[in-house]
Write an enzyme that holds these catalytic residues in place. Structure first.
Site, PDB file in Angstrom:
ATOM      1  CE1 TYR A  39      41.733  45.991  46.218  1.00  0.00           C
ATOM      2  CE2 TYR A  39      40.936  47.270  48.002  1.00  0.00           C
ATOM      3  CZ  TYR A  39      40.902  46.742  47.133  1.00  0.00           C
ATOM      4  OH  TYR A  39      39.823  47.011  46.126  1.00  0.00           O
ATOM      5  CD  GLU A  79      40.790  46.864  42.759  1.00  0.00           C
ATOM      6  OE1 GLU A  79      40.889  46.474  41.584  1.00  0.00           O
ATOM      7  OE2 GLU A  79      40.189  46.332  43.692  1.00  0.00           O
TER       8      GLU A  79
END
Ligand code: GDP
Ligand code: MN
Length: 403
Positions: A119, A207
């Protein structure tokens, strides 16, 4: 403003962030043609990805019954079949709410063999007042869950915007992620590219979930962004005409689009008391006080400091288009904006829409007497209020009385 994944990846490419090769398609025919082109490269599978402004697509379900807004396909025929199940259909995910979103575009991408998922994101840290890059080995998962259950698995790197992201900062994050050898160099390039995307596009969030270590057919491994989400700061959009072009109005709440045409700051909420206020601070305290007295605001609406009669009328009509609205509270402090102008705007709108629900008006400031007089003499059924708490109590009571 939000943009689609395929557009986020277009921006990533510009800043040297590796992404899989992909083609956007709006029709089944285009999807099939895109797949044919990608299969020509000799790949073993492609991925068909629903493009909506919401995440959780992989685990989402179409209202029509089809499972999964992200599909791996082994042949062009497979892609055609999947595209038919997605285009024009409504995808419901954890982030869309029960009503879901209609899929109007697909991203057809070369499939990647995933060795590991990570991530990576960057956003402004309001406490530190600088951008912070966040990374985790827990990729592909719901990051809010990771933050709640295992906060130590989220690594953070503050970045001084005066110098940008330094290579040592990226190397540090990369090694804490467990990357080694050549992957560290790849991570440095990728992270610096992500930082640049964030900074130069005036983004509020970038993101990548998941960021992957992919394995090529020759056994080499590469880091790349498999997903991409970019939120942009509306106030800086004027500096980026090419990003403005990416705006997809069909993804935005229709009333919010209508409001933006009149330069009104409108955000729809779930309650039933519509608010019309000037100034964001006053709008927020009005919403708070409605809540305090047991009511629930239907919207945030800041008509701005210098709104015209036309803007007030437009604002009034927009808040009334929300079918959940059971009452309206107008709370205006006339500074630059004069109370008589507000009053005239309200009258014009009320006459137009044939108002049948309670309306509480609290005016204060410049020309307040004149404004109150205009409303009084109009013969309209308006409940006048003296103070903010008086106004809130009156509208809450009036709306409860309706039930
Ligand atoms: P999201 O569900 O909206 O977050 O969409 P993503 O782009 O993250 O895709 C969902 C999931 O599909 C990913 O977490 C991957 O597990 C899977 N996926 C997407 N693209 C590929 C690919 O090229 N190869 C493989 N093996 N899986 C993929
Ligand atoms: Mn994702």
């Amino acid at each position: 403003m939000n943009i689609h994944e395929f557009q986020a990846k277009e921006l990533f490419r510009r800043y040297g962030v590796p992404v899989p090769k992909g083609i956007m398609a709006s029709t089944v025919g285009e999807a099939a043609a895109a797949a044919a082109r990608l299969f020509e490269d000799g790949v073993s599978f492609v991925v068909v990805k629903s493009q909506i402004h919401a995440g959780g697509r992989g685990k989402g379900t179409f209202k029509e019954g089809f499972q999964g807004g992200v599909q791996l396909c082994k042949s062009p025929a497979d892609v055609t079949r999947v595209a038919e199940q997605m285009l024009g259909k409504t995808l419901v995910t954890k982030q869309t709410g029960a009503e879901g979103r209609i899929v109007r575009k697909l991203l057809i991408e070369i499939g990647s063999k995933i060795k590991k998922e990570y991530y990576l994101s960057i956003l402004l840290d309001r406490q530190l007042s600088v951008p912070v890059m966040m990374a985790s080995t827990e990729g592909g998962m719901d990051i809010e869950e990771v933050a709640k259950k295992t906060p130590e698995k989220i690594l953070k790197q503050p970045i001084d915007p005066a110098v940008g992201m330094m290579p040592y900062q990226a190397r540090n994050l990369a090694s804490r992620l467990g990357l080694d050898g050549e992957r560290i160099q790849q991570a440095v390039k990728l992270m610096q590219g992500v930082y640049k995307t964030f900074w130069e596009c005036d983004a509020s969030l970038v993101e990548i979930n998941p960021l992957i270590l992919s394995e090529g057919s020759d056994g080499t491994t590469h880091l790349m962004a498999l997903d991409g989400k970019i939120n942009l700061d509306d106030n800086a959009l004027y500096r980026h005409p090419e990003i403005q072009e990416m705006r997809d109005l069909s993804e935005e709440a229709p009333l919010e689009v209508e409001a933006s045409k009149f330069n009104l700051n409108y955000i729809k909420l779930d309650g039933n008391i519509a608010c019309m206020v000037n100034g964001a601070g006053l709008a927020m305290s009005t919403m708070d006080i409605i809540q305090h007295f047991g009511g629930s605001p239907a919207n945030f609406l800041d008509v701005g400091g210098g709104a015209s009669k036309e803007q007030v009328a437009a604002a009034f009509k927009i808040i009334l288009k929300d079918p959940h609205v059971k009452g309206i509270l107008v709370n205006i402090f006339g500074g630059i904006m004069k109370c008589d102008i507000i009053a005239e705007g309200i009258l014009a709108a009320v006459k137009d829409v044939n108002l049948k629900i309670p309306l509480v008006v609290r005016l204060e400031g410049t020309n307040v007497k004149l404004g109150q007089q205009i409303i009084r003499e109009s013969g309209l059924d308006v409940i006048p209020a003296e103070s903010l708490s008086d106004a809130a109590q009156k509208i809450v009571a009036a709306v409860k009385g309706l039930k």
